[in-house]
Design a protein around this motif. Structure first.
Motif, PDB file in Angstrom:
ATOM      1  N   UNK A 115       0.990  -1.295   0.031  1.00 11.58           N
ATOM      2  CA  UNK A 115      -0.151  -0.122  -0.098  1.00 11.58           C
ATOM      3  C   UNK A 115       0.847   1.390  -0.063  1.00 11.58           C
ATOM      4  N   UNK A 116       1.820   1.141   1.050  1.00 12.85           N
ATOM      5  CA  UNK A 116       2.777   2.309   1.098  1.00 12.85           C
ATOM      6  C   UNK A 116       3.557   2.518  -0.245  1.00 12.85           C
ATOM      7  N   UNK A 117       4.019   1.593  -1.102  1.00 14.47           N
ATOM      8  CA  UNK A 117       4.568   1.635  -2.429  1.00 14.47           C
ATOM      9  C   UNK A 117       3.746   2.360  -3.257  1.00 14.47           C
ATOM     10  N   UNK A 118       2.524   1.719  -3.370  1.00 16.75           N
ATOM     11  CA  UNK A 118       1.379   2.134  -4.286  1.00 16.75           C
ATOM     12  C   UNK A 118       0.841   3.359  -4.109  1.00 16.75           C
ATOM     13  N   UNK A 119       0.429   3.647  -3.144  1.00 19.78           N
ATOM     14  CA  UNK A 119      -0.384   4.938  -2.632  1.00 19.78           C
ATOM     15  C   UNK A 119       0.231   6.099  -1.859  1.00 19.78           C
ATOM     16  N   UNK A 120       1.728   5.798  -1.359  1.00 14.82           N
ATOM     17  CA  UNK A 120       2.405   6.655  -0.519  1.00 14.82           C
ATOM     18  C   UNK A 120       2.424   6.551   0.910  1.00 14.82           C
ATOM     19  N   UNK A 121       3.304   6.995   1.598  1.00 11.14           N
ATOM     20  CA  UNK A 121       3.445   6.692   3.108  1.00 11.14           C
ATOM     21  C   UNK A 121       2.224   7.097   3.883  1.00 11.14           C
ATOM     22  N   UNK A 122       1.679   8.318   3.462  1.00 11.12           N
ATOM     23  CA  UNK A 122       0.452   8.826   4.466  1.00 11.12           C
ATOM     24  C   UNK A 122      -0.757   8.175   4.144  1.00 11.12           C
ATOM     25  N   UNK A 123      -0.964   7.174   3.250  1.00 10.44           N
ATOM     26  CA  UNK A 123      -2.242   6.704   2.904  1.00 10.44           C
ATOM     27  C   UNK A 123      -2.531   5.528   3.478  1.00 10.44           C
ATOM     28  N   UNK A 124      -1.906   5.125   4.703  1.00  5.07           N
ATOM     29  CA  UNK A 124      -2.108   4.159   5.532  1.00  5.07           C
ATOM     30  C   UNK A 124      -2.039   4.250   6.940  1.00  5.07           C
ATOM     31  N   UNK A 125      -3.231   3.850   7.798  1.00  5.93           N
ATOM     32  CA  UNK A 125      -3.072   3.820   9.176  1.00  5.93           C
ATOM     33  C   UNK A 125      -3.200   2.380   9.946  1.00  5.93           C
ATOM     34  N   UNK A 126      -2.962   2.153  10.905  1.00  9.45           N
ATOM     35  CA  UNK A 126      -3.335   0.854  11.596  1.00  9.45           C
ATOM     36  C   UNK A 126      -3.759   1.017  12.930  1.00  9.45           C
ATOM     37  N   UNK A 127      -4.742   0.166  13.208  1.00  2.00           N
ATOM     38  CA  UNK A 127      -5.069   0.268  14.733  1.00  2.00           C
ATOM     39  C   UNK A 127      -4.803  -1.215  15.203  1.00  2.00           C
TER      40      UNK A 127
END
Ligand code: SF4
Length: 485
Positions: free
Chosen positions: A246-258
């Motif tokens: 996800x980070x590679x395709x959409x960028x570092x700020x595009x993902x959060x985790x809980x």
């Protein structure tokens, strides 16, 4: 002729010249009190100092007088400026009421290939016909979401595992984008997924439509896989691979985790934080289990109480603060939310920390079967047979009929902390929130008996800890202040 009055005209030697502003206090220890004004600014005081403020035994130059004035706890009699300032600040803090229902959750399926024992949504493993949202229902949900007043809304896809019904997500996003121009709305999309079913196709679509990803990560492999079983026992490997993709395709700020805290997590907080740092995630949200779905059925929720969780939380928070002091910017997100409340007057975006409660006013949930709920936890309760927070049905309701329903108005007005027993005299109330679904689930009373409430125990414990840390070492306080910025 003198241009200014003599110095004595600006000092007060008598309590007769002073008045108390609205305030509340909390006892923290034998000789330690937290005294707060009506927007929650506070002082930590000894009992002697508290008594002096309350009885207005203050004089200019004695230090306490200046502290009490600066925290808007006292004013001169007849002076209106402090009250006006308090009113302005309160209005700013409550400005979330002007932007009703910015968050819209679409439960596109209840199916999931994981079998987490703490699952709060009572996922199903099969029966696409019965547990997937239909396109007709989805389009009616979109009508309601797009008729909510805010110019900027967020549409979040939930499950089950929403990627099991990805074609419906695709249809909703494309239709929303087609309509948003004429409505003048900005729409942000989020998919909440365990990432196990992530494909290149999904990633390309997410990239092309600026869709963000929210996922679950409970810690290192052994802990995560124990908490989140799936066929093959490889939930952690799939989540980690998905995070990288996800980070590679959409960028570092595009993902959060809980993460979710199970009993097995309680001694592992450092391991959990280290795993988040190792994976380059931008912070962690240390979350307790919630009393819904399989978490109740499998008795996971009963395995630890609020005080055990608070010890886990405090240990984790201190560990995270030390990381920050070593130069790693890495917030604990729940503390960051509370610190924004404590250190600024910005309105609260997080729906669970609001009073009036965020149910309906902050978020609406469109279930796979067309029922509409006032919150995600409300639909979780409905899967357990309790439909208290069901507001209506997409077949017949509009945004207005849902928001103005007697049921929602009754639930919101009946849970406000500003006038609830215990909360209305609590020094932490300006930073806290009403949580009617939690209290209904645990006490069959949406207002809640707060001395018996795990929510209240956790809130008081965290806020007290944060105030102590802010008043303690300047290095710790500097880290916390950065999180609130
Ligand atoms: S829930 Fe507890 S901490 Fe929150 S305002 Fe009420 S009494 Fe205070």
């Amino acid at each position: 002729m003198a241009r200014f009055l003599p110095e004595v005209a600006f000092s007060h030697s008598s309590a007769d010249d002073l008045q108390l502003l609205p305030l509340r206090f909390e006892r923290l220890g034998a000789d330690r009190y937290f005294l707060a004004n009506m927007v929650g600014d506070g002082l930590l005081l000894s009992s002697d100092e508290l008594n002096r403020v309350i009885s207005l035994e203050l004089a200019a130059g004695d230090g306490l007088y200046e502290r009490a004035f600066s925290k808007l706890l006292v004013s001169r009699k007849g002076q209106r400026s402090q009250l006006q300032l308090l009113a302005l600040r309160l209005r700013s803090r409550m400005a979330f009421l002007r932007e009703a229902t910015a968050l819209h959750l679409f439960v596109v399926t209840l199916r999931c290939e994981h079998s987490c024992p703490y699952c709060q949504v009572s996922r199903r493993s099969a029966d696409r016909e019965r547990y997937d949202m239909s396109e007709e229902t989805a389009m009616r949900a979109l009508d309601v979401a797009l008729s909510a007043p805010p110019q900027a809304i967020k549409i979040e896809f939930q499950g089950g595992e929403p990627l099991l019904n990805f074609e419906l997500i695709r249809a909703i996003v494309e239709e929303a984008e087609r309509r948003r121009g004429s409505l003048g709305k900005a729409i942000q999309f989020v998919i909440t997924t365990n990432l196990a079913l992530l494909t290149d196709d999904v990633l390309v679509f997410c990239r092309d439509h600026s869709i963000q990803i929210s996922t679950s990560l409970d810690g290192p492999a052994d802990l995560h896989n124990r908490n989140r079983p799936r066929p093959g026992g490889n939930s952690h490997a799939l989540a980690v691979a998905g995070i990288h993709r996800v980070r590679e395709a959409l960028g570092k700020d595009s993902l959060g985790a809980l993460m979710t805290t199970t009993e097995a997590s309680l001694d592992r907080v450092e391991d959990i934080v280290d795993e988040y740092v190792r994976l380059g995630l931008d912070g962690v949200f240390l979350r307790p289990l919630s009393p819904y779905g399989f978490a109740i059925k499998t008795k996971q929720f009963a395995k630890y109480d609020a005080n055990r969780w608070l010890r886990f939380y405090e240990r984790g928070l201190r560990y995270i603060i030390d990381l920050n002091k070593r130069g790693i910017h890495f917030p604990e997100f729940y503390s960051a939310l509370l610190l924004k409340r404590m250190l600024t007057d910005r309105p609260m975006g997080y729906v669970d920390l609001r009073s009036p409660a965020g149910i309906g006013l902050g978020a609406l949930v469109y279930n796979y079967d067309g029922k509409v709920f006032a919150s995600d936890e409300g639909r979780m309760l409905a899967e357990m047979g309790d439909r208290t927070f069901e507001l209506g049905d997409l077949a017949t309701d509009t945004y207005r009929s849902l928001i103005m329903s007697d049921k929602l108005v009754g639930l919101v007005s009946g849970s406000m902390t500003q006038c609830a027993p215990q909360c209305s005299t609590c020094a932490y109330e300006p930073h806290c929130g009403a949580d009617p679904v939690y209290h209904h689930a645990t006490q069959a009373d949406s207002l809640g008996i707060k001395p018996l409430s795990g929510f209240c125990t956790r809130q008081k414990g965290i806020m007290r800890l944060l105030f102590e840390l802010l008043e303690g070492s300047p290095e710790d306080a500097a880290v916390l202040r950065r999180w609130a910025a």
